[in-house]
Scaffold this active site. Structure first.
Site, PDB file in Angstrom:
ATOM      1  CG  ASP A   1      31.788  38.790  -2.208  1.00  0.00           C
ATOM      2  OD1 ASP A   1      32.083  37.668  -2.425  1.00  0.00           O
ATOM      3  OD2 ASP A   1      31.065  39.641  -3.017  1.00  0.00           O
TER       4      ASP A   1
ATOM      5  NE  ARG B   1      29.269  27.765 -15.082  1.00  0.00           N
ATOM      6  CZ  ARG B   1      28.200  27.978 -14.506  1.00  0.00           C
ATOM      7  NH1 ARG B   1      27.241  27.066 -14.242  1.00  0.00           N
ATOM      8  NH2 ARG B   1      27.934  29.335 -14.163  1.00  0.00           N
ATOM      9  CE  LYS B   2      29.277  22.974  -8.287  1.00  0.00           C
ATOM     10  NZ  LYS B   2      28.811  21.787  -7.517  1.00  0.00           N
TER      11      LYS B   2
END
Length: 249
Positions: free
Chosen positions: A168, A213-214
């Site tokens: 992450d 936005r992705k």
């Protein structure tokens, strides 16, 4: 003497807390990125420490890979001039400011204890030792990660949650570079082979696609010679408005 010190301490707390300074701090500080550090008002500023530089806990393989990528951050032309290379080393700092609900500043005493999750262990080499490099042209980001003994899950091996944290961290940093401030919307991980404690691995992130936005990212964790695949993952990040985030909106 003790009473004087107590009054001085309470006075310092009062000075550095929000009620005494709210009028001066009506606007939240600007972010360099959602995953690095924030700009403090001048009276709260302190020189940040870059935790992505080599330290005495780094093993030979960690140092070798650091030198390999770092040597490609700057190249020398035929005329002897220096210019930017294909890779860029990304500094890594503690988070230097915390927000309470509604964007309320906490006192400087508390801020001084605030630490970014992956930098929460003060002992060098005990947990997350890593450095990130980005290749803008290839839209790739590489993390060199050395796992310390406090990250143990299965006996002698790295906890799956610690691996997920590093994935992450690398993919999120990469997405931030590509798309500005983002938050993780989805993270899928397939664990293929355990990572021994104390070993160094490569975490390689690459852009799949961007849709509004992705931002879609693929990532793999391998041994440093790429002969063993430890983990495969895909991630989705959504671009965010930082001011809304700080207000809890």
């Amino acid at each position: 003497m003790a009473g004087s010190l107590g009054r001085l301490f309470r006075g310092f707390q009062s000075f550095t807390s929000l009620p005494a300074t709210r009028a001066q701090l009506s606007h939240p500080p600007a972010f360099f990125s959602s995953r690095t550090m924030v700009t403090l008002p001048s009276f709260l500023s302190s020189k940040p420490r870059d935790f992505s530089l080599p330290n005495s806990s780094w093993g030979p393989e960690m140092l070798r890979l650091y030198e390999l990528y770092n040597s490609q951050c700057e190249v020398e032309t035929e005329g002897g001039e220096k210019q930017e290379g294909s890779w860029q080393r990304l500094p890594s700092y503690n988070r230097s400011l915390k927000f309470a609900t509604g964007g309320v500043y906490l006192s400087k005493i508390i801020q001084s204890k605030a630490r970014l999750f992956t930098r929460n262990i003060r002992e060098q080499g005990a947990a997350f030792e890593y450095v990130l490099f980005n290749n803008k042209e290839e839209q790739r980001c590489v993390g060199i990660f050395q796992a310390g003994h406090l990250l143990e899950g299965p006996p002698g091996h790295v906890h799956g949650g610690a691996i997920a944290t590093m994935i992450d961290t690398v993919t999120g940093t990469h997405a931030t570079i590509l798309s500005g401030p983002v938050m993780t919307a989805n993270l899928n991980i397939n664990y293929r082979s355990p990572i021994p404690l104390g070993s160094t691995v490569l975490i390689e992130s690459s852009l799949d696609t961007k849709e509004g936005r992705k931002t879609f990212i693929s990532c793999k964790v391998t041994s440093t010679d790429s002969s063993k695949l430890h983990t495969e993952s895909t991630a989705l990040f959504l671009s965010i408005n930082v001011s809304h985030l700080l207000r809890g909106g």
